[in-house]
Each structure stands twice: as structure tokens, then as C-alpha cells.
Write an enzyme that holds these catalytic residues in place. Structure first.
Site: not given
Ligand code: DQA
Length: 147
Positions: A10-11, A18, A23, A74, A77, A80, A87, A98, A100-102, A107, A111
């Protein structure tokens, strides 16, 4: 030829606009182009997917479970708290990385927890687009070492 899925949660469709300080300014399309070029260099076939909906991400993983040899994801959210996504990844038994950009460890408190990490072979976080590229390299190396 190895086949991998690149899944954005998402996002991430709003990448580039954004929170660019967090990001970066590269759009999702620009990011996918860089991943596509790397996959061409590595002679790997790749399919891309982005959704803002948990169920759509799960359906996509299920639908491509026979096509793909591995996944770079990625989860946004969902990282978390989505036990359903976790699953789905463990259920299809494909190696997943997995990304993540950040830097999720540096943070907000919420997170720091990834419920996805335990079902992945590796996590890359905090290197912007390089996190994805390192994720692809790591997954491909892993798949080659298994074949
Ligand atoms: C993210 C980190 C998550 O905490 C956040 O919810 C995102 C993006 C990242 O790439 O840094 O949507 O996964």
C-alpha cells in the site's frame, strides 16, 4: 530461466510524490524500470504488482505461486501487522526477500516490528531503491545456489 515477482504494498503507487524526504523522488514506474534492467542483466524474468489492498496482494501471490521461483516484496505498512500476508508467503513456500526504502529500525516504534521478516530469507531496509536491487540480487543468488 528464473522467474521472480516484485510486489509493492500500500501507498507505494505514490512513490515520487509521497513523503519524498523519506521515500525519495523516484516514481514506482522509474523504480520498476531499474529493477527490469537489473533482471535483464541477470537473465531473470520478472512480473510486477502493486496494490493498496491486503486481499489483492494475497490473491496475486496465490495466483503466481506456480509461475514464480521467488518473491521480492515491500509490504508497506502491512509489514507491521498483516499475519494474513505473512501466512500467504509461508503458505506458498517460495523464497521471499523483504525490502524497505526507509530504515524501519530508525523511525517510529511501530515500524520496528516486522511480522513478515520471520518467513523471509532476508530483509533489506534503509537503502532506498538499492534495497530493492539488493533484494533482487540476493534472491537470484539464493535461487542459483539451490539449482
Ligand atoms: C516502507 C516502510 C513502512 O513502514 C511504510 O508503511 C511504507 C513503506 C518502506 O519501504 O520504507 O509504506 O515499507
Amino acid at each position: 530461466m528464473l522467474k521472480i515477482l516484485i510486489i509493492h504494498g500500500p501507498n507505494l503507487n505514490l512513490l515520487g510524490e509521497r513523503e519524498p524526504d523519506v521515500y525519495g523522488r523516484t516514481t514506482l514506474e522509474g523504480l520498476n524500470q531499474q529493477i527490469q534492467s537489473l533482471c535483464e542483466e541477470l537473465s531473470v524474468q520478472v512480473r510486477f504488482f502493486q496494490s493498496n489492498h491486503e486481499g489483492n496482494l494475497i490473491d496475486y501471490i496465490h495466483k503466481h505461486r506456480k509461475w514464480a521461483d521467488g518473491i521480492v516484496i515491500n509490504p508497506g505498512a502491512f509489514t507491521h501487522y498483516s499475519y494474513a500476508l505473512r501466512d500467504a508467503i509461508s503458505g506458498v513456500a517460495l523464497p521471499a526477500v523483504e525490502v524497505h526504502l526507509s530504515d524501519i529500525q530508525n523511525r517510529e516504534e511501530f515500524r520496528k516490528i516486522s511480522v513478515i521478516k520471520p518467513v523471509c530469507i532476508h530483509q533489506f531496509s534503509g537503502d532506498g531503491i538499492e534495497s530493492y536491487l539488493n533484494g533482487v540480487r540476493y534472491l537470484v543468488q539464493h535461487l542459483k545456489s539451490m539449482s
